[in-house]
Structure formats: C-alpha cells, structure tokens
Scaffold this motif. Sequence first.
Motif, PDB file in Angstrom:
ATOM      1  N   TYR A 166     -12.105  -0.809   1.205  1.00 13.04           N
ATOM      2  CA  TYR A 166     -11.302  -0.817   0.058  1.00 13.04           C
ATOM      3  C   TYR A 166     -10.334  -1.927  -0.148  1.00 13.04           C
ATOM      4  N   LEU A 167      -9.584  -2.321   0.683  1.00 16.78           N
ATOM      5  CA  LEU A 167      -8.750  -3.495   0.750  1.00 16.78           C
ATOM      6  C   LEU A 167      -9.402  -4.895   0.238  1.00 16.78           C
ATOM      7  N   ILE A 168     -10.771  -4.856   1.037  1.00 16.75           N
ATOM      8  CA  ILE A 168     -11.441  -5.959   0.587  1.00 16.75           C
ATOM      9  C   ILE A 168     -11.869  -6.333  -0.655  1.00 16.75           C
ATOM     10  N   GLY A 169     -12.158  -4.934  -1.514  1.00 17.61           N
ATOM     11  CA  GLY A 169     -12.869  -4.788  -2.533  1.00 17.61           C
ATOM     12  C   GLY A 169     -11.606  -5.179  -3.569  1.00 17.61           C
ATOM     13  N   ARG A 170     -10.377  -4.610  -3.446  1.00 16.25           N
ATOM     14  CA  ARG A 170      -9.139  -4.848  -4.012  1.00 16.25           C
ATOM     15  C   ARG A 170      -8.860  -6.261  -4.443  1.00 16.25           C
ATOM     16  N   ARG A 171      -9.000  -7.174  -3.313  1.00 12.40           N
ATOM     17  CA  ARG A 171      -8.693  -8.581  -3.568  1.00 12.40           C
ATOM     18  C   ARG A 171      -9.720  -9.170  -4.653  1.00 12.40           C
ATOM     19  N   ASN A 172     -10.653  -8.641  -4.770  1.00 12.74           N
ATOM     20  CA  ASN A 172     -11.434  -9.541  -5.940  1.00 12.74           C
ATOM     21  C   ASN A 172     -11.259  -8.791  -7.537  1.00 12.74           C
ATOM     22  N   LEU A 173     -10.366  -7.691  -7.573  1.00 10.50           N
ATOM     23  CA  LEU A 173     -10.019  -7.336  -8.677  1.00 10.50           C
ATOM     24  C   LEU A 173      -8.840  -7.852  -9.264  1.00 10.50           C
ATOM     25  N   GLY A 174      -9.062  -8.042 -10.715  1.00  8.12           N
ATOM     26  CA  GLY A 174      -7.955  -8.980 -11.302  1.00  8.12           C
ATOM     27  C   GLY A 174      -6.690  -7.887 -11.944  1.00  8.12           C
ATOM     28  N   PHE A 175      -6.063  -8.309 -12.719  1.00  8.23           N
ATOM     29  CA  PHE A 175      -4.880  -7.620 -13.570  1.00  8.23           C
ATOM     30  C   PHE A 175      -5.629  -6.271 -14.251  1.00  8.23           C
ATOM     31  N   PRO A 176      -6.651  -6.460 -14.996  1.00  4.98           N
ATOM     32  CA  PRO A 176      -7.025  -5.341 -15.869  1.00  4.98           C
ATOM     33  C   PRO A 176      -7.208  -3.995 -14.906  1.00  4.98           C
ATOM     34  N   SER A 177      -7.531  -4.451 -13.664  1.00  6.82           N
ATOM     35  CA  SER A 177      -7.891  -3.220 -12.723  1.00  6.82           C
ATOM     36  C   SER A 177      -6.508  -2.596 -11.847  1.00  6.82           C
ATOM     37  N   TRP A 178      -5.469  -3.305 -12.153  1.00  8.49           N
ATOM     38  CA  TRP A 178      -4.411  -2.957 -11.551  1.00  8.49           C
ATOM     39  C   TRP A 178      -3.784  -1.528 -11.897  1.00  8.49           C
ATOM     40  N   THR A 179      -3.371  -0.749 -10.900  1.00  7.66           N
ATOM     41  CA  THR A 179      -2.573   0.353 -11.103  1.00  7.66           C
ATOM     42  C   THR A 179      -1.538   0.545  -9.848  1.00  7.66           C
ATOM     43  N   LEU A 180      -0.468   1.084 -10.470  1.00  6.44           N
ATOM     44  CA  LEU A 180       0.700   1.337  -9.618  1.00  6.44           C
ATOM     45  C   LEU A 180       0.112   2.582  -8.070  1.00  6.44           C
ATOM     46  N   ALA A 181      -0.602   3.467  -8.437  1.00  7.89           N
ATOM     47  CA  ALA A 181      -1.248   4.001  -7.475  1.00  7.89           C
ATOM     48  C   ALA A 181      -1.995   3.270  -6.286  1.00  7.89           C
ATOM     49  N   ASP A 182      -2.861   2.221  -7.072  1.00  9.79           N
ATOM     50  CA  ASP A 182      -3.668   1.198  -6.148  1.00  9.79           C
ATOM     51  C   ASP A 182      -2.665   0.336  -5.198  1.00  9.79           C
ATOM     52  N   GLN A 183      -1.674  -0.044  -5.977  1.00  9.91           N
ATOM     53  CA  GLN A 183      -0.675  -0.941  -5.331  1.00  9.91           C
ATOM     54  C   GLN A 183      -0.071  -0.151  -4.038  1.00  9.91           C
ATOM     55  N   LYS A 184       0.321   0.905  -4.317  1.00 10.08           N
ATOM     56  CA  LYS A 184       1.019   1.638  -3.241  1.00 10.08           C
ATOM     57  C   LYS A 184       0.084   1.811  -2.093  1.00 10.08           C
ATOM     58  N   THR A 185      -1.156   2.267  -2.700  1.00  9.51           N
ATOM     59  CA  THR A 185      -2.259   2.473  -1.578  1.00  9.51           C
ATOM     60  C   THR A 185      -2.223   1.380  -0.682  1.00  9.51           C
ATOM     61  N   VAL A 186      -2.347   0.163  -1.305  1.00  7.99           N
ATOM     62  CA  VAL A 186      -2.815  -1.275  -0.769  1.00  7.99           C
ATOM     63  C   VAL A 186      -1.518  -1.603   0.211  1.00  7.99           C
ATOM     64  N   LYS A 187      -0.369  -1.145  -0.197  1.00  9.54           N
ATOM     65  CA  LYS A 187       0.703  -1.522   0.879  1.00  9.54           C
ATOM     66  C   LYS A 187       0.638  -0.488   2.151  1.00  9.54           C
ATOM     67  N   LYS A 188       0.441   0.642   1.634  1.00  5.09           N
ATOM     68  CA  LYS A 188       0.649   1.686   3.121  1.00  5.09           C
ATOM     69  C   LYS A 188      -0.445   1.511   3.921  1.00  5.09           C
ATOM     70  N   LEU A 189      -1.796   0.903   3.488  1.00  5.30           N
ATOM     71  CA  LEU A 189      -3.000   0.894   4.083  1.00  5.30           C
ATOM     72  C   LEU A 189      -2.943  -0.618   4.922  1.00  5.30           C
ATOM     73  N   LYS A 190      -2.104  -1.493   4.405  1.00  6.14           N
ATOM     74  CA  LYS A 190      -1.999  -2.726   5.083  1.00  6.14           C
ATOM     75  C   LYS A 190      -1.129  -2.195   6.387  1.00  6.14           C
ATOM     76  N   THR A 191       0.034  -1.640   5.894  1.00 10.62           N
ATOM     77  CA  THR A 191       0.961  -1.150   7.188  1.00 10.62           C
ATOM     78  C   THR A 191       0.401  -0.404   8.171  1.00 10.62           C
ATOM     79  N   ASN A 192      -0.520   0.546   7.898  1.00 13.97           N
ATOM     80  CA  ASN A 192      -1.215   1.327   8.804  1.00 13.97           C
ATOM     81  C   ASN A 192      -2.350   0.486   9.643  1.00 13.97           C
ATOM     82  N   LEU A 193      -3.000  -0.284   9.119  1.00 15.27           N
ATOM     83  CA  LEU A 193      -3.828  -0.980   9.900  1.00 15.27           C
ATOM     84  C   LEU A 193      -3.396  -2.142  10.427  1.00 15.27           C
TER      85      LEU A 193
END
Length: 187
Positions: A157-184
């Motif tokens: 999921y994190l690798i897939g999010r790196r390749n997405l641009g601004f039109p695909s950004w959501t606040l929920a995804d941003q929070k998820t990315v931050k928490k997952l990076k911390t967990n990993l």
Amino acid sequence: MSKVMTFQNMILAISVLYRTVYYIQYHGIASKRIGVFIFVLIVFLGLGSLFYKLKNKKNFGFILKWNSLMAYVVLSVAAFLPWNSISAKFNINHKIVHQIDVNNYLHLSPQVYPLLYENLDKIETQILNHQSNKVRWIGYQNIEEFKHDLDNRARVYLIGRRNLGFPSWTLADQKTVKKLKTNLKEE
C-alpha cells in the motif's frame, strides 16, 4: 389480493433481516451482510410505498418516482459511511472470538490497517480460540503469520501511494500512511 402478497413479502424481508442479525451476532460483520441490510431497508421502503399506493390508489409513476428517490437517498447515505472501519472495530471487539473470520481483516481497506496493528492482541486471541473449532476456516495458525501478511500488505500500500499524485490525495490516506510508517518502523 395484492395487499396480501405485499404483506407476505414484508414477512420474507423480516425473516432475511432476522437471519442477517443472527449471523452478525454470531460471526461478525462482513461487507455482504452490510449489503443485505441496505437492500432490506430499500425493500421495506418499497413495500411501504406499495402499501401507500394501494391504499390511496396512486399510479405506477408514483411508485417509480418514490422508490427511485428512496433508493438514491439510502445508497447516498450508505456511501458516506466508513464501512471497513465499522466492520473491523465491530469484529475486533466481538464477544464470540472463535467465530470471527480473521482472514477478512486483510481484505478490508488499508485505512483499517493501523487499527489492526493497535489490536494485534485481540486478533491473536481470535486466532488462538478459532483453533478449538471443529471446522477451521481461517488460514492463520498464529499471530506472527497474520502480522507478516499485514506488514506485506501495508508495504505494498505504501509503495502504491508513492506513485500517486495530488488528485489521488485524501486526508484519510495521509493519516493511514503516517500511522503505517510508524508501525513498520517499530519492527
């Protein structure tokens, strides 16, 4: 005659609702059970409008307009609810721990992965209790296997999010990315 048939259909819809509630109480929430609830709600509204039509001698156009509007409203409201989070929270805290399908957690949206990391102890209890069942339907023997698969899905999921641009950004995804990076990073 048609009032009797409408009443019979109401009884059928109630029986479907009753069985779905039973399954949820015993096995937890799954996406198709949520879909059944939404469908039955639309059926109840449709049968209600049919009773109204028969009582007040309305035409087919009334039924078509009213049922279309009600279906649109119900589906629109349902689209705004975070069903994956609701399902995960409900199942993680389910009282009958040996009946929860732990495999289903990893089929939910990645937005629930941080919640799964926070509740690995409860998921472990579900896995261990499931092993006492006569029929086993989950694929995990222990929490390490589950966490390994969760880590892999989080990384993908994190690798897939790196390749997405601004039109695909959501606040929920941003929070998820931050928490997952911390967990990993805690590994």
